[in-house]
Design a protein around this motif. Structure first.
Motif, PDB file in Angstrom:
ATOM      1  N   GLU A 190       0.833  -1.208   0.000  1.00  0.00           N
ATOM      2  CA  GLU A 190       0.000   0.000   0.000  1.00  0.00           C
ATOM      3  C   GLU A 190       0.863   1.251   0.000  1.00  0.00           C
ATOM      4  O   GLU A 190       0.562   2.234  -0.681  1.00  0.00           O
ATOM      5  CB  GLU A 190      -0.920  -0.015   1.226  1.00  0.00           C
ATOM      6  CG  GLU A 190      -1.946   1.102   1.232  1.00  0.00           C
ATOM      7  CD  GLU A 190      -2.910   0.986   2.395  1.00  0.00           C
ATOM      8  OE1 GLU A 190      -3.673   1.949   2.621  1.00  0.00           O
ATOM      9  OE2 GLU A 190      -2.912  -0.053   3.077  1.00  0.00           O
ATOM     10  N   PHE A 191       1.967   1.235   0.769  1.00  0.00           N
ATOM     11  CA  PHE A 191       2.895   2.359   0.755  1.00  0.00           C
ATOM     12  C   PHE A 191       3.547   2.511  -0.618  1.00  0.00           C
ATOM     13  O   PHE A 191       3.651   3.618  -1.155  1.00  0.00           O
ATOM     14  CB  PHE A 191       3.977   2.169   1.815  1.00  0.00           C
ATOM     15  CG  PHE A 191       5.165   3.077   1.642  1.00  0.00           C
ATOM     16  CD1 PHE A 191       5.082   4.416   1.996  1.00  0.00           C
ATOM     17  CD2 PHE A 191       6.351   2.605   1.104  1.00  0.00           C
ATOM     18  CE1 PHE A 191       6.169   5.267   1.823  1.00  0.00           C
ATOM     19  CE2 PHE A 191       7.435   3.439   0.924  1.00  0.00           C
ATOM     20  CZ  PHE A 191       7.346   4.782   1.288  1.00  0.00           C
ATOM     21  N   ALA A 192       3.963   1.377  -1.197  1.00  0.00           N
ATOM     22  CA  ALA A 192       4.635   1.438  -2.498  1.00  0.00           C
ATOM     23  C   ALA A 192       3.706   1.971  -3.578  1.00  0.00           C
ATOM     24  O   ALA A 192       4.081   2.859  -4.353  1.00  0.00           O
ATOM     25  CB  ALA A 192       5.148   0.043  -2.887  1.00  0.00           C
ATOM     26  N   VAL A 193       2.480   1.441  -3.631  1.00  0.00           N
ATOM     27  CA  VAL A 193       1.540   1.829  -4.685  1.00  0.00           C
ATOM     28  C   VAL A 193       0.890   3.167  -4.387  1.00  0.00           C
ATOM     29  O   VAL A 193       0.553   3.919  -5.302  1.00  0.00           O
ATOM     30  CB  VAL A 193       0.467   0.732  -4.871  1.00  0.00           C
ATOM     31  CG1 VAL A 193      -0.587   1.163  -5.873  1.00  0.00           C
ATOM     32  CG2 VAL A 193       1.118  -0.567  -5.321  1.00  0.00           C
ATOM     33  N   GLY A 194       0.704   3.488  -3.101  1.00  0.00           N
ATOM     34  CA  GLY A 194       0.000   4.709  -2.741  1.00  0.00           C
ATOM     35  C   GLY A 194       0.878   5.933  -2.599  1.00  0.00           C
ATOM     36  O   GLY A 194       0.397   7.067  -2.717  1.00  0.00           O
ATOM     37  N   VAL A 195       2.188   5.728  -2.357  1.00  0.00           N
ATOM     38  CA  VAL A 195       3.075   6.876  -2.107  1.00  0.00           C
ATOM     39  C   VAL A 195       4.287   6.856  -3.040  1.00  0.00           C
ATOM     40  O   VAL A 195       4.492   7.785  -3.837  1.00  0.00           O
ATOM     41  CB  VAL A 195       3.543   6.898  -0.635  1.00  0.00           C
ATOM     42  CG1 VAL A 195       4.496   8.082  -0.399  1.00  0.00           C
ATOM     43  CG2 VAL A 195       2.350   6.984   0.307  1.00  0.00           C
ATOM     44  N   ALA A 196       5.121   5.819  -2.928  1.00  0.00           N
ATOM     45  CA  ALA A 196       6.408   5.825  -3.626  1.00  0.00           C
ATOM     46  C   ALA A 196       6.248   5.753  -5.142  1.00  0.00           C
ATOM     47  O   ALA A 196       6.874   6.540  -5.877  1.00  0.00           O
ATOM     48  CB  ALA A 196       7.271   4.661  -3.123  1.00  0.00           C
ATOM     49  N   MET A 197       5.437   4.818  -5.646  1.00  0.00           N
ATOM     50  CA  MET A 197       5.261   4.667  -7.092  1.00  0.00           C
ATOM     51  C   MET A 197       4.616   5.906  -7.740  1.00  0.00           C
ATOM     52  O   MET A 197       5.068   6.356  -8.796  1.00  0.00           O
ATOM     53  CB  MET A 197       4.434   3.424  -7.403  1.00  0.00           C
ATOM     54  CG  MET A 197       5.138   2.115  -7.121  1.00  0.00           C
ATOM     55  SD  MET A 197       6.563   1.866  -8.215  1.00  0.00           S
ATOM     56  CE  MET A 197       6.999   0.171  -7.778  1.00  0.00           C
ATOM     57  N   PRO A 198       3.554   6.487  -7.146  1.00  0.00           N
ATOM     58  CA  PRO A 198       3.001   7.713  -7.743  1.00  0.00           C
ATOM     59  C   PRO A 198       4.024   8.838  -7.838  1.00  0.00           C
ATOM     60  O   PRO A 198       4.044   9.585  -8.824  1.00  0.00           O
ATOM     61  CB  PRO A 198       1.852   8.071  -6.799  1.00  0.00           C
ATOM     62  CG  PRO A 198       1.437   6.786  -6.206  1.00  0.00           C
ATOM     63  CD  PRO A 198       2.708   5.987  -6.047  1.00  0.00           C
ATOM     64  N   LEU A 199       4.893   8.966  -6.824  1.00  0.00           N
ATOM     65  CA  LEU A 199       5.917  10.010  -6.883  1.00  0.00           C
ATOM     66  C   LEU A 199       6.956   9.700  -7.955  1.00  0.00           C
ATOM     67  O   LEU A 199       7.468  10.610  -8.626  1.00  0.00           O
ATOM     68  CB  LEU A 199       6.586  10.162  -5.516  1.00  0.00           C
ATOM     69  CG  LEU A 199       5.711  10.803  -4.434  1.00  0.00           C
ATOM     70  CD1 LEU A 199       6.416  10.768  -3.086  1.00  0.00           C
ATOM     71  CD2 LEU A 199       5.358  12.240  -4.807  1.00  0.00           C
ATOM     72  N   LEU A 200       7.279   8.414  -8.128  1.00  0.00           N
ATOM     73  CA  LEU A 200       8.200   8.031  -9.197  1.00  0.00           C
ATOM     74  C   LEU A 200       7.602   8.365 -10.560  1.00  0.00           C
ATOM     75  O   LEU A 200       8.290   8.902 -11.446  1.00  0.00           O
ATOM     76  CB  LEU A 200       8.513   6.543  -9.097  1.00  0.00           C
ATOM     77  CG  LEU A 200       9.423   5.950 -10.173  1.00  0.00           C
ATOM     78  CD1 LEU A 200      10.792   6.627 -10.182  1.00  0.00           C
ATOM     79  CD2 LEU A 200       9.578   4.442  -9.966  1.00  0.00           C
ATOM     80  N   LEU A 201       6.327   8.063 -10.756  1.00  0.00           N
ATOM     81  CA  LEU A 201       5.654   8.382 -12.015  1.00  0.00           C
ATOM     82  C   LEU A 201       5.512   9.890 -12.198  1.00  0.00           C
ATOM     83  O   LEU A 201       5.658  10.402 -13.313  1.00  0.00           O
ATOM     84  CB  LEU A 201       4.285   7.712 -12.053  1.00  0.00           C
ATOM     85  CG  LEU A 201       4.319   6.183 -12.176  1.00  0.00           C
ATOM     86  CD1 LEU A 201       2.952   5.591 -11.908  1.00  0.00           C
ATOM     87  CD2 LEU A 201       4.818   5.766 -13.560  1.00  0.00           C
ATOM     88  N   PHE A 202       5.236  10.610 -11.120  1.00  0.00           N
ATOM     89  CA  PHE A 202       5.170  12.073 -11.179  1.00  0.00           C
ATOM     90  C   PHE A 202       6.498  12.649 -11.663  1.00  0.00           C
ATOM     91  O   PHE A 202       6.542  13.490 -12.569  1.00  0.00           O
ATOM     92  CB  PHE A 202       4.820  12.629  -9.797  1.00  0.00           C
ATOM     93  CG  PHE A 202       4.929  14.129  -9.682  1.00  0.00           C
ATOM     94  CD1 PHE A 202       3.908  14.952 -10.123  1.00  0.00           C
ATOM     95  CD2 PHE A 202       6.061  14.714  -9.129  1.00  0.00           C
ATOM     96  CE1 PHE A 202       4.011  16.335 -10.034  1.00  0.00           C
ATOM     97  CE2 PHE A 202       6.176  16.093  -9.018  1.00  0.00           C
ATOM     98  CZ  PHE A 202       5.147  16.905  -9.470  1.00  0.00           C
ATOM     99  N   ARG A 203       7.590  12.191 -11.066  1.00  0.00           N
ATOM    100  CA  ARG A 203       8.911  12.684 -11.461  1.00  0.00           C
ATOM    101  C   ARG A 203       9.217  12.353 -12.907  1.00  0.00           C
ATOM    102  O   ARG A 203       9.785  13.180 -13.636  1.00  0.00           O
ATOM    103  CB  ARG A 203       9.976  12.061 -10.545  1.00  0.00           C
ATOM    104  CG  ARG A 203      11.383  12.578 -10.796  1.00  0.00           C
ATOM    105  CD  ARG A 203      12.374  11.959  -9.840  1.00  0.00           C
ATOM    106  NE  ARG A 203      12.544  10.525 -10.084  1.00  0.00           N
ATOM    107  CZ  ARG A 203      13.345   9.746  -9.347  1.00  0.00           C
ATOM    108  NH1 ARG A 203      14.005  10.248  -8.315  1.00  0.00           N
ATOM    109  NH2 ARG A 203      13.472   8.465  -9.627  1.00  0.00           N
TER     110      ARG A 203
END
Length: 315
Positions: free
Chosen positions: A37-50
């Motif tokens: 949930e942390f990976a999909v909800g926080v880290a991955m969205p920020l990676l895609l945003f960047r």
């Protein structure tokens, strides 16, 4: 050791570490849900945003690229549906689960770190083009088929399908990250230095965290019956779908990097989405979880095979 083989072993090694942590009781298998949930909800969205903010998408052929990938997905989805209903004699709802299990690649938890390690930032940029439409397309297909096969003789309501689609789409953190990145990109403004540091700190750990969480999740799902149909669906996912994608990208003359990304993305095993759809149907949960576990284990070998093929064909 070949760099490609080393990358495959590194990526699946992180998955294996997560699996062993759950299997031995070092971490509770349920913890995989929180970490994912942390990976999909926080880290991955920020990676895609960047990625959306900084990427250079020149030189890609998105329509041909999308067309090749989703045609391969449609062919494999139909094959999976027919195998479950005609060969194994299950009902149409279980056929939908079989179809989605054989066509829904794990592009996020497994695909993002895998492509970063294999093809670097340029390959990940191409993958991001696929991720941006993969979720909406597959979610829409799943909702439509659920409405058709999951409600018996009840009339299919187009407005209900559209409402459910946009509700799922606009609440998905990955889509939010992609859209936010595009919006910021359009403004042309640079990101403040503090924001860059915060985004980088979380985006850089997205891949390893996601892979470890995936391993813990596989330990929780396990294998319980339905092995033969799960093996058949795994063969479709790991061999038929990338083979169809390879033929299409070669016929369409895609650029080498786009072609390699399309084929390898098609060769990735199924993710948890197939199990979630099975849960929504209230049928085929064991089939979906078994297929996901078996396909992920077999993908250690098959993904290395398809990587070797695309490097040989496209350079």
């Amino acid at each position: 050791m070949s760099p490609l083989i080393e990358t495959v072993l590194f990526v699946f090694g992180l998955v294996a570490l997560g699996y062993l942590a759950g299997l031995t009781g070092y971490l509770k298998a349920e913890a995989g849900g929180a970490i994912a949930e942390f990976a999909v909800g926080v880290a991955m969205p920020l990676l895609l945003f960047r990625t959306m903010v900084n990427a250079d998408f020149h030189g890609t052929a998105p329509w041909l690229f999308w067309g090749a990938y989703f045609t391969a997905a449609a062919v494999t989805w139909a094959a999976g549906h027919l195998v479950i209903t005609r060969v194994f004699g299950r009902d149409s709802r279980a056929g939908v689960v079989g179809g989605v299990s054989s066509a829904f690649s794990n592009l996020v938890l497994l695909g993002i770190p895998f492509f970063l390690g294999t093809f670097g930032p340029s390959g990940f940029e191409v993958l991001s083009l696929l991720i941006s439409v993969h979720l909406p397309t597959m979610i829409m297909a799943s909702i439509i088929l659920f409405e058709i096969f999951g409600r018996g003789d009840e009339h299919v309501h187009p407005l209900r399908i559209i409402r459910r689609f946009f509700r799922k789409l606009l609440s998905n953190p990955l889509i939010i990250g992609i859209l936010a990145g595009w919006v910021w990109r359009i403004t042309g403004l640079p990101l403040p230095a503090l924001v860059v540091r915060l985004v980088d700190a979380l985006a850089n750990i997205a891949g390893p965290v996601a892979l470890f969480a995936m391993g813990l999740g596989l330990c929780r799902f396990g294998i319980s019956g339905n092995v033969r149909p799960a093996l058949a669906l795994s063969a479709l996912k790991l061999m038929l779908m990338p083979a169809v994608a390879l033929c299409l990208v070669w016929l369409l003359g895609l650029p080498p990097l786009s072609a390699k990304v399309a084929v390898v993305a098609a060769a990735l095993p199924s993710g948890v989405n197939s199990y979630l759809i099975a849960t929504q149907f209230n049928t085929g949960q064991a089939l979906a979880s078994n297929q996901m576990t078996i396909a992920t284990a077999c993908a250690v070998v098959t993904t290395a095979f398809w990587l070797t093929v695309v490097v040989h064909v496209f350079g």
